[in-house]
Design an enzyme around this catalytic site. Structure first.
Site, PDB file in Angstrom:
ATOM      1  N   GLU A  51      42.763  44.919  50.437  1.00 24.97           N
ATOM      2  CA  GLU A  51      43.440  44.305  51.471  1.00 24.97           C
ATOM      3  C   GLU A  51      44.610  43.402  51.186  1.00 24.97           C
ATOM      4  O   GLU A  51      45.482  43.081  51.931  1.00 24.97           O
ATOM      5  CB  GLU A  51      42.313  43.447  52.477  1.00 24.97           C
ATOM      6  CG  GLU A  51      41.270  44.518  53.263  1.00 24.97           C
ATOM      7  CD  GLU A  51      40.178  44.898  52.563  1.00 24.97           C
ATOM      8  OE1 GLU A  51      40.042  44.547  51.234  1.00 24.97           O
ATOM      9  OE2 GLU A  51      39.326  45.266  53.127  1.00 24.97           O
TER      10      GLU A  51
ATOM     11  N   LYS B  71      34.775  42.768  67.896  1.00 25.15           N
ATOM     12  CA  LYS B  71      34.606  44.171  67.934  1.00 25.15           C
ATOM     13  C   LYS B  71      34.300  44.762  69.472  1.00 25.15           C
ATOM     14  O   LYS B  71      34.915  46.023  69.709  1.00 25.15           O
ATOM     15  CB  LYS B  71      33.531  44.605  66.878  1.00 25.15           C
ATOM     16  CG  LYS B  71      33.192  46.349  67.062  1.00 25.15           C
ATOM     17  CD  LYS B  71      32.027  46.606  66.159  1.00 25.15           C
ATOM     18  CE  LYS B  71      31.912  48.156  66.007  1.00 25.15           C
ATOM     19  NZ  LYS B  71      30.774  48.522  65.191  1.00 25.15           N
TER      20      LYS B  71
ATOM     21  N   PHE C 250      26.352  39.192  59.907  1.00 30.01           N
ATOM     22  CA  PHE C 250      26.767  40.141  58.946  1.00 30.01           C
ATOM     23  C   PHE C 250      28.432  40.274  58.858  1.00 30.01           C
ATOM     24  O   PHE C 250      28.857  40.934  59.635  1.00 30.01           O
ATOM     25  CB  PHE C 250      26.283  41.690  58.778  1.00 30.01           C
ATOM     26  CG  PHE C 250      26.880  42.375  57.418  1.00 30.01           C
ATOM     27  CD1 PHE C 250      26.809  42.220  56.465  1.00 30.01           C
ATOM     28  CD2 PHE C 250      27.394  43.706  58.121  1.00 30.01           C
ATOM     29  CE1 PHE C 250      27.003  43.142  55.386  1.00 30.01           C
ATOM     30  CE2 PHE C 250      27.970  44.429  56.932  1.00 30.01           C
ATOM     31  CZ  PHE C 250      27.900  44.107  55.548  1.00 30.01           C
ATOM     32  N   GLN C 251      29.179  39.942  57.650  1.00 35.11           N
ATOM     33  CA  GLN C 251      30.632  40.018  57.706  1.00 35.11           C
ATOM     34  C   GLN C 251      31.245  39.012  58.863  1.00 35.11           C
ATOM     35  O   GLN C 251      32.269  39.754  59.093  1.00 35.11           O
ATOM     36  CB  GLN C 251      31.172  41.461  57.724  1.00 35.11           C
ATOM     37  CG  GLN C 251      30.648  42.266  56.691  1.00 35.11           C
ATOM     38  CD  GLN C 251      31.516  43.555  56.477  1.00 35.11           C
ATOM     39  OE1 GLN C 251      31.865  44.239  57.397  1.00 35.11           O
ATOM     40  NE2 GLN C 251      31.400  44.029  55.145  1.00 35.11           N
TER      41      GLN C 251
ATOM     42  N   MET D 104      55.734  33.103  31.150  1.00 40.74           N
ATOM     43  CA  MET D 104      56.170  31.723  32.051  1.00 40.74           C
ATOM     44  C   MET D 104      55.416  30.671  31.555  1.00 40.74           C
ATOM     45  O   MET D 104      55.885  29.491  31.335  1.00 40.74           O
ATOM     46  CB  MET D 104      56.349  32.098  33.287  1.00 40.74           C
ATOM     47  CG  MET D 104      56.986  30.645  34.076  1.00 40.74           C
ATOM     48  SD  MET D 104      58.728  30.666  33.182  1.00 40.74           S
ATOM     49  CE  MET D 104      59.758  31.205  34.680  1.00 40.74           C
TER      50      MET D 104
HETATM   51  C1  LIG Z   1      48.109  34.547  41.532  1.00 38.97           C
HETATM   52  C2  LIG Z   1      48.773  33.616  40.337  1.00 38.97           C
HETATM   53  N1  LIG Z   1      48.000  33.035  39.240  1.00 38.97           N
HETATM   54  C3  LIG Z   1      48.708  32.248  38.396  1.00 38.97           C
HETATM   55  C4  LIG Z   1      49.939  32.193  38.441  1.00 38.97           C
HETATM   56  C5  LIG Z   1      50.639  31.204  37.530  1.00 38.97           C
HETATM   57  N2  LIG Z   1      51.634  31.806  36.634  1.00 38.97           N
HETATM   58  C6  LIG Z   1      52.950  31.813  36.987  1.00 38.97           C
HETATM   59  S1  LIG Z   1      53.802  32.751  36.079  1.00 38.97           S
HETATM   60  C7  LIG Z   1      52.500  33.221  35.279  1.00 38.97           C
HETATM   61  C8  LIG Z   1      52.881  34.160  33.994  1.00 38.97           C
HETATM   62  C9  LIG Z   1      53.270  35.477  34.098  1.00 38.97           C
HETATM   63  O1  LIG Z   1      52.793  36.526  33.093  1.00 38.97           O
HETATM   64  P1  LIG Z   1      53.742  37.872  33.344  1.00 38.97           P
HETATM   65  O2  LIG Z   1      53.203  38.666  34.656  1.00 38.97           O
HETATM   66  O3  LIG Z   1      53.107  38.588  32.104  1.00 38.97           O
HETATM   67  O4  LIG Z   1      55.100  37.612  33.404  1.00 38.97           O
HETATM   68  P2  LIG Z   1      56.274  36.984  32.045  1.00 38.97           P
HETATM   69  O5  LIG Z   1      56.286  35.464  32.482  1.00 38.97           O
HETATM   70  O6  LIG Z   1      55.667  37.205  31.022  1.00 38.97           O
HETATM   71  O7  LIG Z   1      57.544  37.663  32.509  1.00 38.97           O
HETATM   72  C10 LIG Z   1      51.323  32.815  35.500  1.00 38.97           C
HETATM   73  C11 LIG Z   1      49.951  32.573  35.044  1.00 38.97           C
HETATM   74  C12 LIG Z   1      50.770  32.550  39.657  1.00 38.97           C
HETATM   75  N3  LIG Z   1      51.850  32.370  39.910  1.00 38.97           N
HETATM   76  N4  LIG Z   1      50.041  33.437  40.382  1.00 38.97           N
END
Ligand SMILES: Cc1ncc(C[n+]2csc(CCOP(=O)(O)OP(=O)(O)O)c2C)c(N)n1
Lengths: 567, 153
Positions: A49, A161, A111-112, A471
């Site tokens: 979803e 529902k 439920f749900q 990042m």
């Molecule tokens: C759902 C979620 N969890 C954690 C983060 C924190 N976060 C931001 S960038 C990143 C790393 C992303 O890594 P990757 O997808 O390998 O991309 P890259 O930066 O290596 O290009 C994280 C963990 C986020 N933005 N969203």
């Protein structure tokens, strides 16, 4: 007299909905039975979803229409929350219909059962729990109206529902008349006149273009304004494409990973005109240092945005396109001479060109890959996930039109891109749809590759694979003494090639420029969704970078400047 | 700084929690809250007393305006303000002076039985505060405040 379920289908048809993304379940059975019987619009069965919400979001961003998702009660609904919040943060028009347990069961921990409207409340523009069949047509009508008008956003309708089963009279209202909701589109003429005089006096005026310029379809009006006045403009991640990439007055992206020129322009301007932008901390950096020398004009359809972070000297509530056209009318006889300002900006640009990186023939650089894609498919529809790759795409892909980029700006939602690309593929039939993801992000909603295959939709997915949560790794490198806590994915990766193939996609793993170009052309030829796992340099950083909380003129800049981003 | 707000909203389920959610979502305190339908209309009036700095307060009022269900927001205007308080005291003790105290505060005896007397005062919140301080010497058993009702004048 028709059932509530049928009313939902009728309303969607009358709203011109072409596609809805969803997933069935017990409380939604009546709705799904009705979906089965109709041919007015298509239902796409996603595999999670969260995917339904992101797909509706991607569809909305690319098409400018309202995206629609339908899910069942309880876990079906809770799975959409990240998607709703993502759309809310970027003001994306969406209608989310969730099924709910029958009215007689609400409040019994059935439920749900979950308090769905209670959970969505902080991240929707508005929500409804439908209590009677009589109100259902009005609620559906209002939901679409609210989602797309004013500052757009997601609207949630929770439908028990029993309401979908009982019959009622279906009279779909032709208009919405709400005493409590009347967005202002026309800017206050007196404020616009005041701003016009300030603009004619300004020596260093600057436009600051945000996502509101895209949602209000104001690109045309802004381009006209820029052409006549020669006022330069910076943009946010969400504002990319409003001005053509190589428009001489486009100073490109500003902010944490913005260009030197754009950030210096913000710091040195004497009049900053914000257009549908919201002074996010990723743009302003340290607010007390932000645009310190400038008078601030803040134009936004949402009064709560204005002066929220930076006090506005010229607050103007209204539609960006309408206000900027009115402003142009006020100044069109005036001869602007901004040559001194432009030469200052040119000097900044020659010092640290926007954007630059050091290329290599040994190891693939992500910037090169993005540049190459821009060269081969300049008109592709781009989707990104979240991380370094997102910022590199923003810096290096050449956006010439609005709605060409779908990316989670406000919430920064990893896992956004594959389902969003699915939505974009439905909005932009037969166009190139190109998704850039990191190796971390790509795994977060990878199941939607199956939906793409099932729907015979084609998306080219490029994994910029640094085997890091890049990042986060970059911050750890720079601010945590290289303690790579839980970000190293080397040796703990799936075989993306095999994984993609198991979803019915074409797949490639490439390590060199030649391999990449070859694979990319193969993808363009293929009728299927494709995945290219691109092995890139592991320790590449996104630069420039403004450390969190610093002033935006305090940028960490690239050290060596060998390859300039080529025209 | 103390702030008074009166918000006219559609009289529908869920609206109150949306309004209150704006405060809790920003970690902003509500000192008092009263709600009731406005007779003969489809609206309700929500009265809120809160405290906080200028910037947050401005955001709250703007956000209140932004809610789809909000019709009007009255803030920082001249309000007529009333609050009701009920105080229960044991009648066994020495009640000398209570009469004149009640008179001073326009109070009444709302209820009594052979054990307790419940008195009621209707006044501005400041004066209700004062009243509650004075009434302490009668060792009140219990007390209930209504929260503030506001009307712009
Ligand atoms: C759902 C979620 N969890 C954690 C983060 C924190 N976060 C931001 S960038 C990143 C790393 C992303 O890594 P990757 O997808 O390998 O991309 P890259 O930066 O290596 O290009 C994280 C963990 C986020 N933005 N969203």
């Amino acid at each position: 007299m028709i059932t509530g379920a049928k009313m939902i289908c009728e309303a969607l048809k009358l709203e011109g909905v072409e596609v809805v993304f969803g997933y069935p379940g017990g409380a939604a059975l009546n709705i799904y039975d009705e979906l089965y019987k109709q041919n007015d619009f298509k239902h796409v069965l996603v595999r999670h979803e969260q995917g339904a919400a992101h797909a509706a979001d991607g569809y909305a961003r690319a098409s400018g229409k309202v995206g629609v998702a339908i899910v069942t009660s309880g876990p079906g609904f809770t799975n959409t929350l990240t998607g709703i919040a993502t759309a809310y943060a970027d003001s994306i028009p969406m209608v989310l219909i969730s099924a709910q347990v029958a009215n007689s069961l609400i409040g019994t921990d059935a439920f749900q059962e979950i308090d769905a409207v209670g959970m969505s409340r902080p991240c929707v523009k508005h929500s409804y729990l439908v209590k009677t069949i009589e109100e259902l047509p009005r609620v559906l009508k209002e939901a679409f109206f609210i989602a797309r008008s004013g500052r757009p956003g997601p609207v949630h309708i929770d439908i028990p529902k029993d309401i979908t089963a009982i019959k009622g009279e279906f009279k779909y209202p032709s208009e919405v008349n709400m005493k409590t909701y009347k967005p202002t589109y026309k800017g206050n003429p007196r404020q616009i006149k005041r701003l016009a005089s300030a603009l004619m006096e300004a020596k260093k005026p600057l436009l600051y273009i945000g996502g509101g310029c895209i949602s209000s379809n104001s690109s045309e009006a802004i381009r006209k304004f820029v052409e006549k006045t020669k006022v330069p403009a910076v943009c946010t991640l969400m504002g990319l494409g409003v001005l053509e990439h190589d428009n001489p007055y486009n100073l490109r992206m500003a902010g944490m990973h913005g260009s030197y020129r754009a950030n210096m322009a913000m710091s040195e301007c004497d009049l900053l005109i914000s257009l549908g932008a919201r002074f996010d901390d990723r743009i302003t950096g340290k607010t007390s240092e932000f645009a310190k020398l400038a008078k601030i004009a803040h134009i936004d359809i949402d009064p709560t945005s204005i002066s929220k972070i930076i006090k506005a000297d010229f607050p103007i509530v209204g539609d960006v396109g309408s206000v900027i056209s009115d402003l142009l009318d006020e100044v069109k006889e005036f001869e602007f001479d901004l040559s001194t300002w432009h030469s200052v900006l040119d000097r900044h640009e020659s010092l640290y060109p926007s954007f630059s990186y050091e290329d290599s023939d040994e190891i693939l650089k992500p910037q090169w890959v993005i540049n190459e894609c821009a060269k081969i498919t300049p008109n592709a529809n781009i989707i990104t996930d979240v991380g370094q790759h997102q910022m590199w795409v923003a810096q290096f892909f050449k956006f010439n039109e609005p709605r060409r980029l779908s990316t989670s700006g406000g919430l920064g939602t990893m896992g956004y891109s594959i389902p969003a690309a699915l939505g974009v593929a439905f909005a932009k039939n037969n166009e190139v749809v190109l998704n850039f993801a990191g190796d971390g992000s790509f795994l977060m909603n990878i199941q939607e590759l199956m939906t793409l295959t099932a729907e015979r939709k084609k998306v080219i997915n490029i994994i910029l694979n640094n085997a890091y949560l890049g990042m986060v790794r970059q911050w750890q490198t720079r601010f945590y003494n290289e303690r790579y806590s839980e970000t190293n994915l080397e040796d703990v990766q799936p075989d993306y090639e095999m994984l993609a193939r198991s979803f019915g996609c074409d797949s490639f793993r490439v390590k060199s420029k030649d391999e990449f170009i070859k694979a990319y052309h193969e993808c363009l030829k293929s009728p299927r969704t494709c995945v290219i796992d691109v092995v890139i340099s592991r320790f590449e950083d996104v630069l420039p970078m403004v450390p969190a909380g610093a002033a935006i003129y305090n940028m960490i800049l690239p050290q060596k400047l060998i390859t300039k981003d080529s025209k | 700084m103390r702030r008074a707000l009166s918000v006219i909203v559609e009289n529908q389920h869920g609206v109150l929690s949306r309004v209150v959610g704006l405060f809790s979502g920003r970690g902003y305190n509500i000192d008092s809250l009263t709600v009731a339908p406005i007779a003969g209309t489809e609206f309700s009036r929500i009265n809120i007393i809160t405290s906080g700095d200028e910037a947050v307060f401005e955001q709250i009022t703007k956000q209140l305006h932004k809610l789809i269900s909000t019709y009007k927001v009255f803030e920082d205007c001249e309000f007529v303000e009333r609050e009701c308080v009920l105080v229960k005291i044991n009648i066994d003790q020495n009640l000398a002076g209570l009469d004149s105290l009640l008179k001073g505060y326009n109070g009444t005896i709302a209820h009594s039985n052979d054990e307790y007397m419940t008195i009621c005062v209707n006044d501005t919140s400041d004066r209700v505060d004062n009243f509650l301080k004075t009434i302490k010497k009668y060792n009140p058993k219990d007390c209930a405040r209504s929260g503030v009702v506001l009307m712009e004048n």
